[in-house]
Write an enzyme that holds these catalytic residues in place. Sequence first.
Site, PDB file in Angstrom:
ATOM      1  N   SER A 136       0.986  -1.271   0.015  1.00 21.92           N
ATOM      2  CA  SER A 136      -0.070   0.050   0.075  1.00 21.92           C
ATOM      3  C   SER A 136       0.961   1.152  -0.079  1.00 21.92           C
ATOM      4  O   SER A 136       1.765   1.360   0.936  1.00 21.92           O
ATOM      5  CB  SER A 136      -0.884   0.025   1.269  1.00 21.92           C
ATOM      6  OG  SER A 136      -1.353   1.253   1.517  1.00 21.92           O
ATOM      7  N   LYS A 162      -1.270  -0.973  -4.246  1.00 25.27           N
ATOM      8  CA  LYS A 162      -2.532  -0.088  -3.856  1.00 25.27           C
ATOM      9  C   LYS A 162      -1.976   1.317  -3.732  1.00 25.27           C
ATOM     10  O   LYS A 162      -0.896   1.689  -3.170  1.00 25.27           O
ATOM     11  CB  LYS A 162      -3.072  -0.752  -2.560  1.00 25.27           C
ATOM     12  CG  LYS A 162      -3.850   0.272  -1.577  1.00 25.27           C
ATOM     13  CD  LYS A 162      -4.478  -0.665  -0.643  1.00 25.27           C
ATOM     14  CE  LYS A 162      -4.791   0.189   0.725  1.00 25.27           C
ATOM     15  NZ  LYS A 162      -5.099  -0.553   1.787  1.00 25.27           N
ATOM     16  N   LYS A 164      -3.014   5.226  -2.496  1.00 26.61           N
ATOM     17  CA  LYS A 164      -4.014   6.056  -1.529  1.00 26.61           C
ATOM     18  C   LYS A 164      -4.334   7.129  -2.755  1.00 26.61           C
ATOM     19  O   LYS A 164      -3.661   7.766  -3.559  1.00 26.61           O
ATOM     20  CB  LYS A 164      -3.160   6.626  -0.542  1.00 26.61           C
ATOM     21  CG  LYS A 164      -2.919   5.676   0.446  1.00 26.61           C
ATOM     22  CD  LYS A 164      -4.122   4.896   1.005  1.00 26.61           C
ATOM     23  CE  LYS A 164      -3.643   4.296   2.419  1.00 26.61           C
ATOM     24  NZ  LYS A 164      -4.972   3.459   2.905  1.00 26.61           N
ATOM     25  N   ASP A 189      -7.242   3.243  -2.613  1.00 29.59           N
ATOM     26  CA  ASP A 189      -7.765   3.023  -1.431  1.00 29.59           C
ATOM     27  C   ASP A 189      -8.192   4.763  -0.920  1.00 29.59           C
ATOM     28  O   ASP A 189      -7.200   5.537  -1.080  1.00 29.59           O
ATOM     29  CB  ASP A 189      -7.094   2.649  -0.174  1.00 29.59           C
ATOM     30  CG  ASP A 189      -7.648   2.617   0.964  1.00 29.59           C
ATOM     31  OD1 ASP A 189      -8.966   3.170   1.372  1.00 29.59           O
ATOM     32  OD2 ASP A 189      -7.092   1.997   2.059  1.00 29.59           O
ATOM     33  N   GLU A 214     -11.259   0.808  -2.736  1.00 28.43           N
ATOM     34  CA  GLU A 214     -11.491   0.661  -1.227  1.00 28.43           C
ATOM     35  C   GLU A 214     -12.093   1.807  -0.601  1.00 28.43           C
ATOM     36  O   GLU A 214     -11.623   2.960  -0.691  1.00 28.43           O
ATOM     37  CB  GLU A 214      -9.970   0.135  -0.666  1.00 28.43           C
ATOM     38  CG  GLU A 214     -10.123  -0.248   0.941  1.00 28.43           C
ATOM     39  CD  GLU A 214      -8.767  -0.665   1.338  1.00 28.43           C
ATOM     40  OE1 GLU A 214      -7.854  -0.812   0.713  1.00 28.43           O
ATOM     41  OE2 GLU A 214      -8.447  -0.662   2.788  1.00 28.43           O
ATOM     42  N   ASP A 239     -13.552  -1.028   4.043  1.00 23.02           N
ATOM     43  CA  ASP A 239     -12.715  -1.137   5.069  1.00 23.02           C
ATOM     44  C   ASP A 239     -13.483  -0.685   6.394  1.00 23.02           C
ATOM     45  O   ASP A 239     -13.919  -1.513   7.098  1.00 23.02           O
ATOM     46  CB  ASP A 239     -11.469  -0.647   4.772  1.00 23.02           C
ATOM     47  CG  ASP A 239     -10.124  -0.352   5.645  1.00 23.02           C
ATOM     48  OD1 ASP A 239     -10.440  -0.870   6.790  1.00 23.02           O
ATOM     49  OD2 ASP A 239      -9.259   0.097   5.334  1.00 23.02           O
ATOM     50  N   LYS A 263      -9.471  -6.526   8.751  1.00 22.83           N
ATOM     51  CA  LYS A 263      -8.261  -6.074   9.849  1.00 22.83           C
ATOM     52  C   LYS A 263      -8.772  -6.346  11.159  1.00 22.83           C
ATOM     53  O   LYS A 263      -9.927  -6.397  11.675  1.00 22.83           O
ATOM     54  CB  LYS A 263      -8.446  -4.539   9.737  1.00 22.83           C
ATOM     55  CG  LYS A 263      -7.581  -4.064   8.577  1.00 22.83           C
ATOM     56  CD  LYS A 263      -7.402  -2.439   8.386  1.00 22.83           C
ATOM     57  CE  LYS A 263      -7.057  -1.793   7.254  1.00 22.83           C
ATOM     58  NZ  LYS A 263      -7.080  -0.504   7.468  1.00 22.83           N
ATOM     59  N   GLY A 291      -3.986  -3.968   6.469  1.00 23.00           N
ATOM     60  CA  GLY A 291      -2.640  -3.508   7.337  1.00 23.00           C
ATOM     61  C   GLY A 291      -3.013  -2.365   7.890  1.00 23.00           C
ATOM     62  O   GLY A 291      -3.662  -1.310   7.517  1.00 23.00           O
TER      63      GLY A 291
HETATM   64  O1  OSB Z   1      -6.863   2.307   5.038  1.00 20.97           O
HETATM   65  O2  OSB Z   1      -5.919   0.448   4.756  1.00 20.97           O
HETATM   66  C1  OSB Z   1      -5.814   1.405   5.306  1.00 20.97           C
HETATM   67  C2  OSB Z   1      -2.569   2.437   6.985  1.00 20.97           C
HETATM   68  C3  OSB Z   1      -3.190   3.005   7.903  1.00 20.97           C
HETATM   69  C4  OSB Z   1      -4.432   3.121   8.280  1.00 20.97           C
HETATM   70  C5  OSB Z   1      -5.483   2.802   7.167  1.00 20.97           C
HETATM   71  C6  OSB Z   1      -5.013   2.117   5.984  1.00 20.97           C
HETATM   72  C7  OSB Z   1      -3.483   1.831   6.010  1.00 20.97           C
HETATM   73  C8  OSB Z   1      -3.018   1.245   4.873  1.00 20.97           C
HETATM   74  C9  OSB Z   1      -1.573   0.621   5.161  1.00 20.97           C
HETATM   75  O3  OSB Z   1      -3.355   1.051   3.810  1.00 20.97           O
HETATM   76  C10 OSB Z   1      -1.374  -0.818   5.037  1.00 20.97           C
HETATM   77  C11 OSB Z   1       0.078  -1.319   5.563  1.00 20.97           C
HETATM   78  O4  OSB Z   1       1.022  -1.255   4.821  1.00 20.97           O
HETATM   79  O5  OSB Z   1       0.002  -1.672   6.580  1.00 20.97           O
HETATM   80 MG    MG Z   2      -8.178   1.013   3.873  1.00 22.72          MG
END
Ligand code: OSB
Ligand code: MG
Length: 368
Positions: A136, A162, A164, A189, A214, A239, A263, A291
């Site tokens: 991500s 992925k 953001k 995401d 996402e 999520d 999660k 994550g």
């Molecule tokens: O929305 O999935 C998410 C990290 C912090 C808070 C929310 C998210 C995330 C990630 C990171 O997308 C995923 C990772 O590398 O742990």
């Molecule tokens: Mg997410």
Amino acid sequence: MKVSRVTLRHVKMEMKFSFTTSFGSLQEKEFLLLEAIDEDGLTGWGESVAFPAPWYNEETLKTNWHMLEDFLIPALLHKEIHHPSEISQLFSHIRKNNMAKSTIEGAMWDLYAKQHAAPLFTLLGGKRKTIDVGVSIGIQKSISDLLEIIRAHVNEGYKRIKVKIKPGWDVDVLKEIRHHFPTLPLMADANSAYTLADVERLKELDPLQLLMIEQPLASDDIVDHAKLQRQITTPICLDESIHSYDDARKAIELGSCKIINIKIGRVGGLTEAKRIHDLCAERNVAVWCGGMLEAGIGRAHNVALSTLGNFILPGDTAGSARYWEKDIIKPEVIVRNGEIHVPVNPGIGYEPDLHSIEQYTIYQQTYS
Ligand code: OSB
Ligand code: MG
């Protein structure tokens, strides 16, 4: 099993990079570690995924400490427990605070597995020997910076990328990525950065063949997501909106999503995570493991969960070395060719590195 002592630690680790989402940036990772010790001196470890500030959900490191110290640890200490699935029942009189509950539940699963000299993943019902992982990537200063980072991760072998997104960093960015990587398994995401007023913009993503988008809409919504899903072809993955088995059931019934990111912390523990997994398997809804920039203990729990059969999409459980100069477990989580070999040692399968944990701890308290 009976827990006779619990140690709670407030830990701070520097990340190798700053992670930017639609809600803000993180460079330091501050979180809680929980160590549960039984009468024979065996220990189980849990990691809280709550951040210092309440921007992903309403929980924070301090609310977790408060819940654990004042309610959850006292509810658990010296009680006879036969199986970790009883923990959620023990906490059923306490509303929400899923990340706090999950911290203790994760430690109890690890402890239970160690008492039975079995790897946690087999006790969960997992079968996979290796799991596929993606990565991500946060919002960057420029598209060319982002393309360079993507290229590096693709070359490392990560099985899915992925990125953001947020209004102003979305369609153009994804089009450019697609242009350079025409066949890359790619997803976006939004962390709730959009509303239904943005439908026309989100429709522009349809030709890009994303694996999914996402959490485009509000963090507590499943109704508008269903309306959006009827208007776009990109599959929606939820999520933030899914906190329980019942949330997942309702979202699936409404048509709010086609995929769910599980999660462990967000849903209150491994037992609930497995229930959601089983439901999704029944309803033909694919899941993957999300994550929260976890350190080694939380990452190990994610690896164990990802061995269940319906985790058919690569998760966000990247390797330790992506995040940390030195992680808090031995060995670290290693990703090769986009795969993690699931450890077969008892419990979470990785050994907590007490020396580094001590170095990163800024405060600790023991309860007995
Ligand atoms: O929305 O999935 C998410 C990290 C912090 C808070 C929310 C998210 C995330 C990630 C990171 O997308 C995923 C990772 O590398 O742990
Ligand atoms: Mg997410």
